[in-house]
Structure formats: structure tokens, C-alpha cells
Design an enzyme around this catalytic site. Sequence first.
Site, PDB file in Angstrom:
ATOM      1  N   HIS A   1     -15.873   5.805  -1.748  1.00 45.30           N
ATOM      2  CA  HIS A   1     -15.428   4.537  -2.332  1.00 45.30           C
ATOM      3  C   HIS A   1     -14.086   4.745  -3.041  1.00 45.30           C
ATOM      4  CE1 HIS A   1     -16.242   0.511  -4.063  1.00 45.30           C
ATOM      5  NE2 HIS A   1     -15.684   0.976  -5.175  1.00 45.30           N
TER       6      HIS A   1
ATOM      7  N   ASP B   1     -11.106   2.955  -5.258  1.00 46.81           N
ATOM      8  CA  ASP B   1     -10.805   1.819  -6.136  1.00 46.81           C
ATOM      9  C   ASP B   1      -9.295   1.625  -6.267  1.00 46.81           C
ATOM     10  OD1 ASP B   1     -13.411   0.858  -7.035  1.00 46.81           O
ATOM     11  OD2 ASP B   1     -13.621   2.877  -7.863  1.00 46.81           O
TER      12      ASP B   1
ATOM     13  N   MET C   1      -6.359  -0.431  -7.827  1.00 49.33           N
ATOM     14  CA  MET C   1      -6.082  -1.358  -8.947  1.00 49.33           C
ATOM     15  C   MET C   1      -4.572  -1.475  -9.121  1.00 49.33           C
ATOM     16  SD  MET C   1      -8.874  -0.040 -11.697  1.00 49.33           S
ATOM     17  CE  MET C   1     -10.494   0.567 -11.192  1.00 49.33           C
TER      18      MET C   1
ATOM     19  N   HIS D   1     -12.015  -0.696  -2.052  1.00 52.22           N
ATOM     20  CA  HIS D   1     -12.290  -1.836  -2.946  1.00 52.22           C
ATOM     21  C   HIS D   1     -10.964  -2.254  -3.582  1.00 52.22           C
ATOM     22  CE1 HIS D   1     -14.429  -3.058  -6.997  1.00 52.22           C
ATOM     23  NE2 HIS D   1     -13.854  -4.091  -6.399  1.00 52.22           N
TER      24      HIS D   1
ATOM     25  N   MET E   1      -8.786  -4.262  -6.040  1.00 49.01           N
ATOM     26  CA  MET E   1      -8.803  -5.051  -7.287  1.00 49.01           C
ATOM     27  C   MET E   1      -7.344  -5.385  -7.585  1.00 49.01           C
ATOM     28  SD  MET E   1     -11.640  -2.746  -9.226  1.00 49.01           S
ATOM     29  CE  MET E   1     -11.422  -1.449  -8.009  1.00 49.01           C
TER      30      MET E   1
ATOM     31  N   MET F   1     -20.104  -6.683  -8.489  1.00 54.49           N
ATOM     32  CA  MET F   1     -19.689  -5.854  -9.620  1.00 54.49           C
ATOM     33  C   MET F   1     -20.765  -5.906 -10.698  1.00 54.49           C
ATOM     34  SD  MET F   1     -16.865  -4.458  -8.851  1.00 54.49           S
ATOM     35  CE  MET F   1     -16.739  -3.574 -10.398  1.00 54.49           C
TER      36      MET F   1
HETATM   37  C1  DX5 Z   1     -14.728  -0.233 -11.446  1.00 55.99           C
HETATM   38  C2  DX5 Z   1     -14.819   0.367 -10.070  1.00 55.99           C
HETATM   39  C3  DX5 Z   1     -15.987   1.215  -9.818  1.00 55.99           C
HETATM   40  C4  DX5 Z   1     -16.117   2.385 -10.729  1.00 55.99           C
HETATM   41  C5  DX5 Z   1     -17.557   2.766 -10.794  1.00 55.99           C
HETATM   42  O1  DX5 Z   1     -13.714  -1.178 -11.474  1.00 55.99           O
HETATM   43  O2  DX5 Z   1     -14.821  -0.659  -9.085  1.00 55.99           O
HETATM   44  O3  DX5 Z   1     -16.027   1.656  -8.475  1.00 55.99           O
HETATM   45  O4  DX5 Z   1     -15.373   3.493 -10.352  1.00 55.99           O
HETATM   46  O5  DX5 Z   1     -17.670   3.795 -11.679  1.00 55.99           O
HETATM   47  P1  DX5 Z   1     -18.998   4.073 -12.494  1.00 55.99           P
HETATM   48  O6  DX5 Z   1     -20.077   4.399 -11.497  1.00 55.99           O
HETATM   49  O7  DX5 Z   1     -18.610   5.238 -13.335  1.00 55.99           O
HETATM   50  O8  DX5 Z   1     -19.316   2.831 -13.282  1.00 55.99           O
HETATM   51 ZN    ZN Z   2     -15.219  -0.047  -6.967  1.00 58.44          ZN
END
Ligand code: DX5
Ligand code: ZN
Length: 212
Positions: A31, A33, A35, A64, A66, A135
Site C-alpha cells: 500500500h 500513500d 499525499m 492510495h 490523497m 478510511m
Molecule cells: C493514512 C494512510 C494510511 C496509513 C495507515 O492517511 O492512508 O495508509 O499509513 O497507517 P496505520 O496503519 O499506522 O494507521
Molecule cells: Zn492509505
Amino acid sequence: MLIAPSILSADFGSLADEVKNVCEAGADYVHIDVMDGHFVPNLTIGPLVAGAAAKAASKPLDIHLMVENVPFFAELFAPIKPEFLSFHIEEEKHPHRLISRIRDLGIRPAITLNPHTTERAIEYLLGDLDMVLLMSVNPGFGGQRFIPSVLEKTQRLKELIVKRSPKCLIEIDGGVNGENASALKEAGADILVAGAYIFGAADRKAAIDSLR
Ligand code: DX5
Ligand code: ZN
């Protein structure tokens, strides 16, 4: 249950080794992330670093987004060929068009819902989606506490999916750990994302197994 470790909690100084390590420990997806410092108050991974992670990964990527300006970022990350590419429904005015574009790029489209967004917001998109990401924290940071109302949302989404698009998967992201995994499974989750719980564990294989 499928498991997708979030590399947000990895040691970025040794990213390739970290990615290889969780793949060998039993991850089903990696996964990523993304941002942008606008949609969320944090700035993380661009296509260069995601490409390096993809090269190290022996499992498919789950990206993912964001970000604002989602269509731009979708094109930017498409060459990495993730299995899933998800974007936030809160940000995109024309989600149906973007879902079609992502599928045309040969990627499985997914939509993400923030904690406050009702599952009904995407009811008429379900037939075109391969996955919905719920989420269970406010997006932006790893290591936050799980928001329990996502359990009820998962159940309600599952009911909609059974009715409209049985093959669509449900993924949960944020604060997932060995304590809430079984309740999430019971509620209808198919894929669990976990960052801090897996990367912070002394034995990552045991952490992944406990989620499964
Ligand atoms: C948060 C991310 C998650 C995050 C999850 O914005 O989308 O993927 O990394 O991390 P944990 O499992 O530590 O909450
Ligand atoms: Zn994520």
C-alpha cells in the site's frame, strides 16, 4: 483476509529492503500513500519513489491517492502499473469519468471515503468499481487511533455491495491492528491496510498472520 502493509511507516532510508521484507513476510499488496500537502496536511511519495518501491516489490501495488487534481495524479502514477488506484470521492467532481479512465489505463479503479462520508455517496458507482477503501482515521498520517464508526459503515457498504456489485472489495485503512481485525472481517472487510502495526512489529510475519 488480504493484507496490504502501508509503507508510510517503513524506514525510507532502506525502502527497497523494507518492501522486500514485507512481501516475504506474506503481504498480498504493498500500500502506497500519496499525499500532496493540499488535500491532506502531509507530503509523501511521488512517482519516482513509488517506482522504486514497485521495483523492489514481489507483490502488486495498491496506490492510495490523497491529493487534489486527481486526474493529473492518476496519469502520473499510471506508468507504475499498480493493481489498484484509489482516489477520494470528496475531491473529484466527475468520479465516474475518472473510474473509466483508470480502467482504460489497465488499472483496477477504487474509491476512498473519509470517515465522515456516507457509503451512499458511491452507491451508483459500485457497479464500476473493483474496490472501496474506507478510511478508519483522518487521512494524512500513520499511527493514528481507529475510528470505531467505520465498523457500522463497513456493514452498510457490504449490504449495498451484495445488492449492486458482489465482486467489489472492501478495504479498511487506518489504525488497523490485531485487536480490531476480526471485527472488521465480520463486518465485511476483504483487505486490511496496516502501517504502524506491521512495520513497528519485531516479527512482521507474525503481525501479518495475526491480521489475517
Ligand atoms: C493514512 C494512510 C494510511 C496509513 C495507515 O492517511 O492512508 O495508509 O499509513 O497507517 P496505520 O496503519 O499506522 O494507521
Ligand atoms: Zn492509505
